[in-house]
Design a protein around this motif. Structure first.
Motif, short mmCIF file in Angstrom:
data_model
loop_
_atom_site.label_atom_id
_atom_site.label_comp_id
_atom_site.label_asym_id
_atom_site.label_seq_id
_atom_site.Cartn_x
_atom_site.Cartn_y
_atom_site.Cartn_z
N TYR A 191 17.27 40.47 -61.55
CA TYR A 191 17.80 39.25 -62.40
C TYR A 191 18.28 40.28 -63.53
O TYR A 191 19.60 39.60 -63.72
N LEU B 149 22.16 40.33 -62.60
CA LEU B 149 22.33 39.33 -62.66
C LEU B 149 22.91 38.51 -63.49
O LEU B 149 24.04 37.92 -63.87
N LEU B 150 22.11 38.85 -64.46
CA LEU B 150 22.68 38.10 -65.96
C LEU B 150 23.57 38.63 -66.81
O LEU B 150 23.79 37.38 -67.84
N ARG B 151 23.29 39.78 -66.39
CA ARG B 151 24.47 40.17 -66.91
C ARG B 151 25.66 40.48 -66.22
O ARG B 151 26.79 41.49 -67.43
N ASP B 152 26.39 39.84 -65.37
CA ASP B 152 27.44 40.34 -64.23
C ASP B 152 27.92 38.81 -64.84
O ASP B 152 28.12 38.15 -65.04
N VAL C 65 29.15 36.70 -62.12
CA VAL C 65 27.87 35.56 -62.27
C VAL C 65 28.19 34.53 -63.01
O VAL C 65 27.95 32.99 -63.47
N TRP C 66 28.13 34.87 -64.34
CA TRP C 66 28.53 33.99 -65.89
C TRP C 66 29.57 33.25 -65.26
O TRP C 66 29.77 31.93 -66.12
N LEU D 55 29.63 30.59 -62.79
CA LEU D 55 28.20 29.38 -63.69
C LEU D 55 28.89 28.66 -64.28
O LEU D 55 28.54 27.48 -64.77
N TYR D 56 29.78 28.61 -65.23
CA TYR D 56 30.31 28.20 -66.14
C TYR D 56 31.71 27.02 -64.87
O TYR D 56 31.73 26.08 -65.03
N LEU E 167 28.92 24.27 -63.57
CA LEU E 167 28.99 23.64 -64.55
C LEU E 167 29.67 22.28 -64.65
O LEU E 167 30.03 21.27 -64.64
N ILE F 126 17.87 31.65 -59.72
CA ILE F 126 17.58 31.23 -61.05
C ILE F 126 18.99 29.66 -60.03
O ILE F 126 18.58 28.38 -61.53
#
Lengths: 64, 296
Positions: free
Chosen positions: B64, B67-70, B73-74, B77-78, B81, B274
């Motif tokens: 996790y 992934l959240l620092r990748d 992935v960021w 997600l954008y 959205l 996530i």
């Protein structure tokens, strides 16, 4: 009292925390917010599930 | 009638029904749904690749954290959205607009409604393939109709996401239309008559009568479409494969790439969770508003 507070404040606040978390996770500008966005969603979700199960007593509803 | 005859006529006993139908269904459900759900949750905390001979190695929340620092992935997600906002709002506007048009007595209303529902019944793969042909820069009909000579849709990083969203809007607006039409046809006519007697404007009638009474059904449509849009994979994968570059790499495509070509099973499970938590969060909010709208 707690039931009243839960329905009036805690539940809506939890919902806004979920929204804040989703926006934080998906926004493209601030990495810090993205990193902690998922944690914010989980906190909001747990809060929402907890507080939405605390229903106000019938007499409280009648008072309103 | 004797008790035995009654039993024979009734057929299976409750116990037999339980043993023959209920228990196998529950076992099947556990094997197909519940077990993979929990197994993937465990794998999301492990360093594991499905093609490796190594057993899953417990690493806590490292997947996790990574992934959240990748940044990829960021970015995904954008992009997701953006896609959800364009697609769902487009479907809502088009679907509700068409429902308003159809909510009056016009000749051939039933046939028109049935024809409008056709896109929804088609396979995602087929829709993706033929919209890819429609968007073709040299001989696609969209460029011909819009008078755009050799405009590139799918291979253009600036409009590729919009092109996929338009396809999704075309395909799923009928779903919103159907639910809106059900809501609109359930509004009592005497409310409009009372508004007409009071000389209410059309905008006022729409805002105070039509919209509040259709809102619960519209919210149901929005819930389903938002959840689906967040999970969109097939349409985008067939039309662009996530490209050009990473312009249309939605989170589901990112997940697929991580899970299969790269075989990062543990990490992809974490990404799936996530996404799941996000969808649960959004659905909870929608359902809350849906219940509020129903109470009104």
């Amino acid at each position: 009292m707690f039931r009243k507070l839960s329905a009036k404040y805690f539940e809506p606040i939890s919902m806004w925390i979920i929204i804040l978390g989703i926006v934080s996770l998906c926004q493209p500008w601030v990495l810090f917010l993205h990193v902690y966005g998922f944690l914010i969603i989980i906190i909001g979700l747990i809060g929402f599930i907890f507080f939405s199960h605390i229903k106000p007593l019938p007499e409280d509803v009648e008072e309103e | 009638m004797t008790a035995t005859a009654a039993t024979v006529r009734r057929g299976l006993s409750d116990l037999a029904i339980r043993n023959m139908f209920v228990i196998p269904t529950i076992v099947f459900l556990i094997l197909i749904n519940i077990f993979p759900l929990f197994y993937s949750l465990i794998l999301s905390f492990a360093d594991y690749s499905a093609v490796s001979a190594k057993p899953p190695d417990w690493i806590g929340i490292q997947n996790y954290r990574e992934l959240l620092r990748d940044p990829h992935v960021w970015e995904s997600l954008y992009i997701t959205l953006k896609y959800v906002i364009i697609s769902v709002s487009g479907q809502l506007v088009v679907g509700f607009g068409v429902a308003l048009l159809l909510n009056r007595s016009i000749p051939g209303k039933g046939t028109i409604t049935t024809l409008l529902l056709l896109p929804m019944m088609m396979s995602m793969a087929i829709v993706g393939l033929f919209w890819k042909l429609l968007y073709s820069p040299s001989w696609g009909i969209i460029n011909y109709l819009l008078g755009l000579q050799n405009f590139v849709w799918i291979s253009n990083a600036d409009v590729a996401l919009l092109a996929i969203a338009i396809t999704d809007i075309w395909m799923w607006s009928p779903f919103v239309m159907l639910l809106s039409l059900a809501g609109l046809s359930a509004i009592p006519k005497h409310l409009y008559e009372a508004a007409a007697i009071d000389r209410a404007s059309r905008w006022f009638t729409f805002r105070r009568i039509t919209l509040p009474l259709v809102t619960p059904l519209l919210l149901i449509a929005v819930i389903f479409r938002t959840m689906e849009a967040f999970k969109t994979f097939d349409l985008a994968f067939i039309m662009t494969g996530g490209g050009p570059g990473t312009a249309t790499e939605l989170i589901a495509i990112k997940l697929y790439n991580m899970a299969f070509p790269q075989w990062q099973t543990g990490k992809s499970c974490a990404l799936a969770y996530i996404l799941l938590i996000m969808i649960i969060g959004i659905s909870n909010i929608y359902i809350k508003y849906l219940n509020k709208a129903k109470e009104r």
